[in-house]
Design a protein around this motif. Structure first.
Motif, PDB file in Angstrom:
ATOM      1  N   MET A   1     -27.624 -32.382  -8.545  1.00  8.92           N
ATOM      2  CA  MET A   1     -26.330 -32.234  -7.910  1.00  8.92           C
ATOM      3  C   MET A   1     -25.252 -32.248  -8.985  1.00  8.92           C
ATOM      4  N   ILE A   2     -24.701 -31.090  -9.228  1.00  9.58           N
ATOM      5  CA  ILE A   2     -23.639 -30.945 -10.215  1.00  9.58           C
ATOM      6  C   ILE A   2     -22.364 -30.599  -9.449  1.00  9.58           C
ATOM      7  N   PRO A   3     -21.401 -31.528  -9.326  1.00 13.36           N
ATOM      8  CA  PRO A   3     -20.162 -31.216  -8.607  1.00 13.36           C
ATOM      9  C   PRO A   3     -19.164 -30.486  -9.501  1.00 13.36           C
ATOM     10  N   LYS A   4     -18.080 -30.032  -8.892  1.00 12.47           N
ATOM     11  CA  LYS A   4     -17.012 -29.406  -9.669  1.00 12.47           C
ATOM     12  C   LYS A   4     -16.446 -30.417 -10.657  1.00 12.47           C
ATOM     13  N   ASN A   5     -15.892 -29.917 -11.749  1.00 14.28           N
ATOM     14  CA  ASN A   5     -15.249 -30.693 -12.810  1.00 14.28           C
ATOM     15  C   ASN A   5     -16.222 -31.548 -13.619  1.00 14.28           C
ATOM     16  N   SER A   6     -17.528 -31.390 -13.428  1.00  9.56           N
ATOM     17  CA  SER A   6     -18.466 -32.130 -14.261  1.00  9.56           C
ATOM     18  C   SER A   6     -18.703 -31.361 -15.557  1.00  9.56           C
ATOM     19  N   PHE A   7     -19.107 -32.074 -16.587  1.00 10.00           N
ATOM     20  CA  PHE A   7     -19.321 -31.488 -17.906  1.00 10.00           C
ATOM     21  C   PHE A   7     -20.801 -31.204 -18.117  1.00 10.00           C
ATOM     22  N   LEU A   8     -21.077 -30.069 -18.765  1.00  9.46           N
ATOM     23  CA  LEU A   8     -22.437 -29.650 -19.055  1.00  9.46           C
ATOM     24  C   LEU A   8     -22.592 -29.445 -20.548  1.00  9.46           C
ATOM     25  N   LYS A   9     -23.711 -29.863 -21.091  1.00 13.02           N
ATOM     26  CA  LYS A   9     -24.042 -29.560 -22.483  1.00 13.02           C
ATOM     27  C   LYS A   9     -24.647 -28.159 -22.506  1.00 13.02           C
ATOM     28  N   ILE A  10     -24.230 -27.337 -23.440  1.00 12.32           N
ATOM     29  CA  ILE A  10     -24.743 -25.976 -23.552  1.00 12.32           C
ATOM     30  C   ILE A  10     -25.937 -26.004 -24.503  1.00 12.32           C
ATOM     31  N   VAL A  11     -27.093 -25.519 -24.045  1.00 16.22           N
ATOM     32  CA  VAL A  11     -28.336 -25.638 -24.809  1.00 16.22           C
ATOM     33  C   VAL A  11     -28.838 -24.298 -25.335  1.00 16.22           C
ATOM     34  N   ASP A  12     -27.918 -23.398 -25.671  1.00 18.04           N
ATOM     35  CA  ASP A  12     -28.315 -22.170 -26.351  1.00 18.04           C
ATOM     36  C   ASP A  12     -27.525 -22.067 -27.654  1.00 18.04           C
ATOM     37  N   ASN A  13     -27.773 -21.019 -28.428  1.00 17.47           N
ATOM     38  CA  ASN A  13     -27.092 -20.894 -29.716  1.00 17.47           C
ATOM     39  C   ASN A  13     -25.925 -19.905 -29.646  1.00 17.47           C
ATOM     40  N   SER A  14     -25.193 -19.927 -28.524  1.00 15.72           N
ATOM     41  CA  SER A  14     -24.035 -19.047 -28.374  1.00 15.72           C
ATOM     42  C   SER A  14     -22.815 -19.573 -29.125  1.00 15.72           C
ATOM     43  N   GLY A  15     -22.841 -20.809 -29.557  1.00  8.75           N
ATOM     44  CA  GLY A  15     -21.716 -21.402 -30.270  1.00  8.75           C
ATOM     45  C   GLY A  15     -20.965 -22.427 -29.441  1.00  8.75           C
ATOM     46  N   ALA A  16     -21.112 -22.388 -28.129  1.00  9.46           N
ATOM     47  CA  ALA A  16     -20.460 -23.361 -27.256  1.00  9.46           C
ATOM     48  C   ALA A  16     -21.244 -24.672 -27.285  1.00  9.46           C
ATOM     49  N   ARG A  17     -20.544 -25.773 -27.191  1.00  7.61           N
ATOM     50  CA  ARG A  17     -21.187 -27.085 -27.193  1.00  7.61           C
ATOM     51  C   ARG A  17     -21.043 -27.793 -25.848  1.00  7.61           C
ATOM     52  N   LEU A  18     -19.877 -27.657 -25.220  1.00  7.92           N
ATOM     53  CA  LEU A  18     -19.565 -28.394 -24.001  1.00  7.92           C
ATOM     54  C   LEU A  18     -18.802 -27.489 -23.053  1.00  7.92           C
ATOM     55  N   ALA A  19     -19.115 -27.563 -21.765  1.00  8.25           N
ATOM     56  CA  ALA A  19     -18.447 -26.735 -20.764  1.00  8.25           C
ATOM     57  C   ALA A  19     -18.182 -27.576 -19.521  1.00  8.25           C
ATOM     58  N   GLN A  20     -17.173 -27.160 -18.745  1.00  2.00           N
ATOM     59  CA  GLN A  20     -16.812 -27.857 -17.514  1.00  2.00           C
ATOM     60  C   GLN A  20     -16.959 -26.900 -16.338  1.00  2.00           C
ATOM     61  N   VAL A  21     -17.597 -27.368 -15.264  1.00  2.00           N
ATOM     62  CA  VAL A  21     -17.810 -26.542 -14.078  1.00  2.00           C
ATOM     63  C   VAL A  21     -16.491 -26.392 -13.322  1.00  2.00           C
ATOM     64  N   ILE A  22     -16.134 -25.142 -12.974  1.00  2.00           N
ATOM     65  CA  ILE A  22     -14.907 -24.915 -12.206  1.00  2.00           C
ATOM     66  C   ILE A  22     -15.176 -24.163 -10.904  1.00  2.00           C
ATOM     67  N   GLY A  23     -16.393 -23.663 -10.694  1.00  2.00           N
ATOM     68  CA  GLY A  23     -16.689 -22.953  -9.450  1.00  2.00           C
ATOM     69  C   GLY A  23     -18.164 -22.650  -9.321  1.00  2.00           C
ATOM     70  N   PHE A  24     -18.544 -22.200  -8.113  1.00  2.00           N
ATOM     71  CA  PHE A  24     -19.933 -21.897  -7.802  1.00  2.00           C
ATOM     72  C   PHE A  24     -20.047 -20.456  -7.334  1.00  2.00           C
ATOM     73  N   TYR A  25     -21.193 -19.841  -7.563  1.00  2.00           N
ATOM     74  CA  TYR A  25     -21.463 -18.479  -7.106  1.00  2.00           C
ATOM     75  C   TYR A  25     -22.511 -18.504  -6.006  1.00  2.00           C
TER      76      TYR A  25
END
Length: 120
Positions: A1-25
């Motif tokens: 259960m990942i609600p809005k505004n929660s933080f996610l660690k990015i686990v690929d090598n795209s260069g991003a380290r941390l992201a925040q959820v702002i919406g669902f598809y």
């Protein structure tokens, strides 16, 4: 259960380290789970592929809350993690630093499976 505004660690090598959820598809609920596509804003980035402050799609690959399967088993990770996607739904990075669960054995995630070390 990942609600809005929660933080996610990015686990690929795209260069991003941390992201925040702002919406669902594609769902009406207010929570996302493993295998769901969410809209995120990148909070921390290091590299050239992704900059901080940009909005991207991401698929959730790990969650702390126990994920219950239809066969009665459940799985729980130690962190909330995601992989960034392009607008067409393809992974941005070319390596995934996480094990993928069997929920990613569907044909939609073939490219993501090939970038990961293994399924479990």
């Amino acid at each position: 259960m990942i609600p809005k505004n929660s933080f996610l660690k990015i686990v690929d090598n795209s260069g991003a380290r941390l992201a925040q959820v702002i919406g669902f598809y594609g769902q009406q609920g207010s929570y996302a789970s493993i295998g769901d596509v969410v809209k995120v804003v990148v909070k921390e980035a290091r590299g050239e592929k992704v900059e901080a402050g940009t909005m991207r799609k991401a698929v959730i690959v790990e969650q702390k809350y126990p994920f219950h399967r239809k066969n009665g088993s459940h799985i729980q990770y130690l962190r909330n993690a995601a992989v960034l996607l392009s607008e067409k739904g393809q992974p941005i990075g070319n390596r995934v630093k996480s094990l993928l669960s069997p929920e990613f054995s569907k044909p939609r995630w073939a490219k993501l499976r090939s970038l990961s070390k293994r399924l479990f």
